[in-house]
Design a protein around this motif. Structure first.
Motif, mmCIF file in Angstrom:
data_model
loop_
_atom_site.group_PDB
_atom_site.id
_atom_site.type_symbol
_atom_site.label_atom_id
_atom_site.label_comp_id
_atom_site.label_asym_id
_atom_site.label_seq_id
_atom_site.Cartn_x
_atom_site.Cartn_y
_atom_site.Cartn_z
ATOM 1 N N SER A 43 0.827 -1.207 0.000
ATOM 2 C CA SER A 43 0.000 0.000 0.000
ATOM 3 C C SER A 43 0.864 1.261 0.000
ATOM 4 C CB SER A 43 -0.934 0.015 1.211
ATOM 5 O OG SER A 43 -1.946 -0.966 1.073
ATOM 6 N N THR A 44 1.981 1.214 0.701
ATOM 7 C CA THR A 44 2.885 2.361 0.711
ATOM 8 C C THR A 44 3.426 2.624 -0.688
ATOM 9 O OG1 THR A 44 3.508 1.906 3.006
ATOM 10 C CG2 THR A 44 4.987 3.311 1.736
ATOM 11 N N SER A 45 3.736 1.567 -1.433
ATOM 12 C CA SER A 45 4.234 1.720 -2.804
ATOM 13 C C SER A 45 3.182 2.386 -3.679
ATOM 14 C CB SER A 45 4.613 0.356 -3.388
ATOM 15 O OG SER A 45 5.632 -0.262 -2.625
ATOM 16 N N LEU A 46 1.929 1.946 -3.547
ATOM 17 C CA LEU A 46 0.848 2.544 -4.334
ATOM 18 C C LEU A 46 0.641 4.005 -3.943
ATOM 19 C CD1 LEU A 46 -2.457 1.090 -5.477
ATOM 20 C CD2 LEU A 46 -2.590 3.017 -3.916
ATOM 21 N N ARG A 47 0.705 4.300 -2.661
ATOM 22 C CA ARG A 47 0.482 5.670 -2.199
ATOM 23 C C ARG A 47 1.617 6.597 -2.640
ATOM 24 N NH1 ARG A 47 -3.303 6.657 1.634
ATOM 25 N NH2 ARG A 47 -2.010 8.220 2.681
ATOM 26 N N MET A 48 2.829 6.073 -2.774
ATOM 27 C CA MET A 48 3.919 6.895 -3.308
ATOM 28 C C MET A 48 3.669 7.210 -4.777
ATOM 29 S SD MET A 48 7.515 5.727 -1.533
ATOM 30 C CE MET A 48 7.333 3.943 -1.686
ATOM 31 N N LEU A 49 3.154 6.242 -5.528
ATOM 32 C CA LEU A 49 2.817 6.498 -6.926
ATOM 33 C C LEU A 49 1.701 7.532 -7.035
ATOM 34 C CD1 LEU A 49 2.940 5.978 -9.955
ATOM 35 C CD2 LEU A 49 1.600 3.884 -9.602
ATOM 36 N N ALA A 50 0.763 7.476 -6.089
ATOM 37 C CA ALA A 50 -0.355 8.422 -6.097
ATOM 38 C C ALA A 50 0.065 9.813 -5.635
ATOM 39 C CB ALA A 50 -1.477 7.905 -5.201
ATOM 40 N N GLY A 51 1.209 9.911 -4.963
ATOM 41 C CA GLY A 51 1.637 11.198 -4.422
ATOM 42 C C GLY A 51 1.107 11.456 -3.031
ATOM 43 N N LEU A 52 0.519 10.425 -2.398
ATOM 44 C CA LEU A 52 -0.030 10.562 -1.048
ATOM 45 C C LEU A 52 1.020 10.296 0.023
ATOM 46 C CD1 LEU A 52 -3.456 8.757 -1.621
ATOM 47 C CD2 LEU A 52 -2.947 11.208 -1.741
ATOM 48 N N GLU A 53 2.150 9.715 -0.373
ATOM 49 C CA GLU A 53 3.289 9.509 0.519
ATOM 50 C C GLU A 53 4.525 10.082 -0.153
ATOM 51 O OE1 GLU A 53 3.526 8.266 3.493
ATOM 52 O OE2 GLU A 53 1.707 7.084 3.844
ATOM 53 N N SER A 54 5.378 10.729 0.598
ATOM 54 C CA SER A 54 6.634 11.242 0.049
ATOM 55 C C SER A 54 7.610 10.084 -0.168
ATOM 56 C CB SER A 54 7.252 12.271 0.996
ATOM 57 O OG SER A 54 7.550 11.656 2.251
ATOM 58 N N VAL A 55 8.567 10.296 -1.056
ATOM 59 C CA VAL A 55 9.570 9.293 -1.386
ATOM 60 C C VAL A 55 10.860 9.624 -0.643
ATOM 61 C CG1 VAL A 55 10.979 8.330 -3.254
ATOM 62 C CG2 VAL A 55 8.559 8.843 -3.642
ATOM 63 N N THR A 56 11.405 8.652 0.064
ATOM 64 C CA THR A 56 12.671 8.884 0.764
ATOM 65 C C THR A 56 13.819 8.978 -0.228
ATOM 66 O OG1 THR A 56 11.839 7.722 2.734
ATOM 67 C CG2 THR A 56 14.232 8.006 2.540
#
Length: 363
Positions: A43-56
């Motif tokens: 889910s974190t991977s999908l949310r990073m693609l969506a822009g809902l989580e920042s990328v380290t």
């Protein structure tokens, strides 16, 4: 439509890594499913693609664009959530049209497009209803319609069927796949349900501890799991995995029982795997295995057998259950080419040493 690429994608919360060096490509028009247990990073991977989580660290590309640091609205993606997130005061028609109205599309034009989308999803007769008047499956189709109307480059699905009952989940799954095939939009779908992953995906990504344990077609992942984790996670019931000594044509279980192989493989201590569908019990008064439990499932049954203290699972067609009852003695054999060999220390698949012929379990 567009190809999506994760390049050494990493996400950490403080010192705790959640996704680590994920390299993944979603081909243009493909339906890729991220599957794995809770906490594996899907889910974190999908949310990073969506822009809902920042990328380290690392890079996300949609087509030729680096979208790693773009806002969600600038990525040309549409997302379908687990909880549908419909507006309760709007009708089906108005819910579907909402993304266009949000970007100032004229009302008449937005509603006309919403009507066309509703027709394609079998919602035309319900366009005047409110969400509270719809079933769970119908609400999910409205949520999908709201994503479709934007004509995005990428669809993202975050466990969208988990709130539905079993029957409705299967029906909606079929509808979802037909919609994606018809539109040809690159899609990424997250689920913990390996059956859902097998039936929906062009490509499966089995995740473990923030990494991709295996990437391939559903058949590739099922037929040739790269390690014991994938072998036990993909397939229901899960694969039988037993540690023992493999010398020449004999595999010796810890309890002293021997699995005789028709091909010589000298590997020493290994983990042997046989899927329940490939392990065949036969009623035999001289057999050294005992039927412990029979679970009838209509046209087939799940049979648990005890082999000297080691439990193994078989799947048997009901028509072939003669004499196989709880407490009965049975002999066991594996279907030709159905045995998998894994390194006992690393759990990795032993390439080239899969058994090609029949096997029989005996004392």
């Amino acid at each position: 439509m567009a190809t999506v690429r994760f390049e050494r994608l990493t996400k950490s919360y403080g010192s705790i890594p959640v996704v680590t060096d994920l390299d993944l490509e979603l081909p243009d028009g493909s339906f890729t499913v991220l599957v794995g247990p809770s906490g594996c990073g899907k889910s974190t991977s999908l949310r990073m693609l969506a822009g809902l989580e920042s990328v380290t660290s690392g890079t996300i590309r949609i087509g030729d664009r680096d979208v790693t640091n773009l806002q969600p609205r600038d990525r040309d993606i549409a997302m379908v959530f687990q909880n549908y997130a419909l507006y309760p005061h709007l009708t089906v028609r108005e819910n579907i049209a909402f993304p266009l109205r949000a970007v100032k599309t004229p009302r008449a034009e937005a509603l006309a497009k919403a009507d066309a989308v509703a027709e394609s999803l079998g919602l035309a007769t319900m366009s005047g209803r409110k969400p509270k008047d719809l079933s769970g499956g119908q609400q999910q189709r409205v949520a999908i319609g709201r994503a479709i109307i934007r004509e995005p480059k990428v669809f993202l699905f975050d466990e969208p069927l988990s709130n539905l009952d079993a029957k409705l989940r299967v029906e909606t799954r079929t509808e979802l796949l037909q919609i994606q095939r018809r539109l040809g939009i690159t899609s990424l779908y997250v689920t913990h349900d390996q059956e859902e992953a097998m039936t929906l995906s062009d490509r499966m990504v089995v995740m473990r501890d923030g990494r991709a344990a295996q990437v391939g077609t559903p058949l590739e992942v099922y037929d040739a799991p790269v390690d014991t984790f994938v072998a036990s996670f993909v397939g229901s019931p899960k694969m039988n995995l037993v540690d023992g000594e493999l010398t020449g044509e004999d595999f010796t279980l810890p309890n002293g029982f021997v699995l005789s192989l028709s091909q010589r493989i000298s590997r020493g201590h290994v983990t042997l795997g046989v899927r329940p569908d490939d392990l065949v019990p036969t009623a035999d008064d001289e057999g050294r295995a005992t039927v412990k439990l029979v679970e009838l499932l209509g046209p087939r049954a799940i049979v648990t057998v005890d082999v000297g203290g080691t439990e193994l699972t078989c799947v048997v067609e009901t028509a072939r259950m003669s004499g196989i009852t709880e407490g009965a003695r049975v002999s066991l054999s594996a279907r030709p080419g159905a045995v998998h060999v894994f390194d006992a220390e690393t759990g990795r698949r032993v390439v080239g040493d899969q058994i090609e012929k029949g096997n029989e379990l005996h004392p």
